[in-house]
Design an enzyme around this catalytic site. Structure first.
Site, PDB file in Angstrom:
ATOM      1  N   LYS A 142      74.296  50.815  17.407  1.00  0.00           N
ATOM      2  CA  LYS A 142      73.547  50.842  18.670  1.00  0.00           C
ATOM      3  C   LYS A 142      72.684  52.234  18.764  1.00  0.00           C
ATOM      4  O   LYS A 142      73.404  53.185  18.669  1.00  0.00           O
ATOM      5  CB  LYS A 142      74.433  50.610  19.901  1.00  0.00           C
ATOM      6  CG  LYS A 142      74.652  49.007  20.323  1.00  0.00           C
ATOM      7  CD  LYS A 142      75.167  48.922  21.789  1.00  0.00           C
ATOM      8  CE  LYS A 142      75.442  47.464  21.875  1.00  0.00           C
ATOM      9  NZ  LYS A 142      76.010  47.138  23.199  1.00  0.00           N
ATOM     10  N   GLU A 184      86.611  55.279  27.593  1.00  0.00           N
ATOM     11  CA  GLU A 184      86.499  54.230  26.469  1.00  0.00           C
ATOM     12  C   GLU A 184      87.516  54.066  25.589  1.00  0.00           C
ATOM     13  O   GLU A 184      87.837  52.909  25.233  1.00  0.00           O
ATOM     14  CB  GLU A 184      85.393  54.855  25.704  1.00  0.00           C
ATOM     15  CG  GLU A 184      84.108  55.103  26.591  1.00  0.00           C
ATOM     16  CD  GLU A 184      83.416  53.963  26.969  1.00  0.00           C
ATOM     17  OE1 GLU A 184      83.568  52.932  26.707  1.00  0.00           O
ATOM     18  OE2 GLU A 184      82.372  54.300  27.458  1.00  0.00           O
ATOM     19  N   ARG A 240      80.469  40.830  21.438  1.00  0.00           N
ATOM     20  CA  ARG A 240      80.534  42.100  21.602  1.00  0.00           C
ATOM     21  C   ARG A 240      80.344  42.672  22.960  1.00  0.00           C
ATOM     22  O   ARG A 240      80.741  43.606  23.439  1.00  0.00           O
ATOM     23  CB  ARG A 240      79.258  42.990  20.797  1.00  0.00           C
ATOM     24  CG  ARG A 240      79.256  44.414  20.753  1.00  0.00           C
ATOM     25  CD  ARG A 240      78.063  45.022  19.607  1.00  0.00           C
ATOM     26  NE  ARG A 240      78.217  46.161  19.690  1.00  0.00           N
ATOM     27  CZ  ARG A 240      77.612  46.871  18.497  1.00  0.00           C
ATOM     28  NH1 ARG A 240      77.223  46.433  17.641  1.00  0.00           N
ATOM     29  NH2 ARG A 240      77.429  48.233  19.015  1.00  0.00           N
ATOM     30  N   HIS A 247      81.606  48.185  33.001  1.00  0.00           N
ATOM     31  CA  HIS A 247      80.265  48.858  32.741  1.00  0.00           C
ATOM     32  C   HIS A 247      79.210  48.044  33.859  1.00  0.00           C
ATOM     33  O   HIS A 247      78.261  48.887  34.168  1.00  0.00           O
ATOM     34  CB  HIS A 247      79.831  48.372  31.409  1.00  0.00           C
ATOM     35  CG  HIS A 247      80.126  49.561  30.390  1.00  0.00           C
ATOM     36  ND1 HIS A 247      81.527  49.441  30.105  1.00  0.00           N
ATOM     37  CD2 HIS A 247      79.592  50.496  29.690  1.00  0.00           C
ATOM     38  CE1 HIS A 247      81.681  50.476  29.207  1.00  0.00           C
ATOM     39  NE2 HIS A 247      80.532  50.871  28.911  1.00  0.00           N
TER      40      HIS A 247
HETATM   41  N1  GLY Z   1      79.316  50.701  23.631  1.00  0.00           N
HETATM   42  C1  GLY Z   1      79.268  49.161  23.421  1.00  0.00           C
HETATM   43  C2  GLY Z   1      78.949  48.802  22.190  1.00  0.00           C
HETATM   44  O1  GLY Z   1      78.722  49.503  21.273  1.00  0.00           O
HETATM   45  O2  GLY Z   1      78.667  47.607  21.851  1.00  0.00           O
END
Ligand code: GLY
Length: 359
Positions: A142, A184, A240, A247
């Site tokens: 990402k 996380e 995912r 969040h």
């Molecule tokens: N941080 C969430 C993801 O990489 O999908």
């Protein structure tokens, strides 16, 4: 040395888990990337690790230069990306050149996006130095920047050629950042690995004592959870999304706090919110929520946004939903180690949770 592979066909890559930077040059060679390299880093991390990393990369035969931007989320924008493009063009970087992202989540996202778009995509490697980046953002491709006040709204899925984690960079991280990254880490245990969650719970003192065996175990478990999810759903068309536990509440709280709270702190409060919501929906019992909140607190993380206006958080959640053109989705626990995604738009129920969160 530990090496884990993210298996994505022709976009597969290794994650190296090391205790220093001495293997960086051979990682570059192994990836066949020994041409020109631009190390992109921020003003804080640059002071600590830029020289060492440049030397290691040069020793592998690469021609290395650097681009340093001002540390902080405020730099995560298209202006900084343009600065990187300017330097890449001025130095005639070509399609065979490489960007090395040295730093935390902001650096990885920014530099990765510059790599994804410069000349329609050049190679980049991730050298994450914060816990948040080592545990999460450096893996999975990402990349992106904030735009018009919306976080990560401009970006691309673009996988790095390798990820190089030096666990000892955590020693120079401010304690608040370390705690924030742990949100996380705990999240990964909660979504997919109950045994890992127990390990964190029982070994918190070792993590804060930078015990190398514990840090290696934590990093390996993190990478395994993250890579497992990314391998199954690289572009977030479904599974995912479970990585977003905490969040939906968390992003809204982050925004209402005016970004005075760190991302991981908001995720921590958001995780508490997700468990409270799931509890009200009859999905988990009170004891589970208490155990999770106790663990987050033991990591020094907040589980309440005390004093915040719940209406403002709710409004922000709706705004975020609208900006992203979606529904009000929540990742909710089924048990520790398993979650599911549900759309919840019952305002009364959500306000009940928010009122508990701001107490
Ligand atoms: N941080 C969430 C993801 O990489 O999908």
């Amino acid at each position: 040395m530990d090496k884990i592979y993210v298996e994505l066909g022709d976009r597969s890559y290794p994650i190296y888990i090391e205790a220093d930077f001495s293997g960086l040059g051979s990682a570059l060679k192994e990836a066949g990337l020994c041409g020109r390299v631009m190390v992109v880093t921020d003003s804080n991390v640059g002071r600590l690790y830029l020289e060492t990393c440049m030397n290691e990369l040069s020793s592998a035969g690469a021609q290395v230069c650097s681009h340093v931007f001002e540390a902080g989320e405020k730099s995560k924008n298209l202006d900084t990306v343009q600065d990187i493009y300017r330097q890449l063009t001025a130095q005639r970087f070509d399609r065979g050149s490489v960007i090395a992202a040295l730093g935390g989540g902001v650096t990885g996202d920014l530099a990765g996006f510059a790599a994804a778009t410069y000349m329609r995509g050049i190679s980049y490697v991730q050298i994450p130095t914060s816990l948040l980046a080592q545990a999460d953002s450096s893996i999975g491709g990402k990349t992106g920047v904030d735009f018009e006040g919306v976080k990560n709204i401009v970006g691309a899925f673009y996988q790095p050629r390798f990820v190089y984690i030096n666990i000892n960079t955590l020693r120079t991280l401010p304690l608040r950042e370390l705690r924030s990254g742990l949100a996380e880490v705990i999240k990964h245990g909660l979504i997919r690995d109950a045994g890992f969650f127990d390990y964190i719970r029982m070994n918190m003192h070792k993590i804060f004592g930078f015990d190398e065996t514990a840090l290696r175990h934590v990093t390996k478990s993190n990478c395994s959870v993250k890579k497992g999810v990314v391998e199954q759903d690289e572009k977030e068309s479904g599974l995912r999304a479970i990585l977003n536990l905490g969040h939906t509440f968390g992003h809204a709280i982050e925004s209402v706090s005016g970004f005075t709270l760190l991302h991981g702190e908001c995720v921590s409060i958001g995780i508490a919110g997700a468990f409270r919501l799931a509890q009200k929906m009859g999905m988990v019992g009170n004891a589970v929520t208490e155990e999770v909140e106790k663990t987050l607190e033991a990591a020094g993380l907040p589980v309440r946004a005390s004093g915040m206006d719940p209406q403002r958080i709710f409004a922000e959640m709706l705004h975020d939903k609208k900006a992203k053109g979606g529904k009000l989705n929540f990742v909710l626990p089924v048990r520790i180690g398993e979650v599911t995604v549900r759309t919840v738009e019952d305002e009364k129920l959500l306000m009940e949770v928010l009122k508990e969160l701001v107490r």
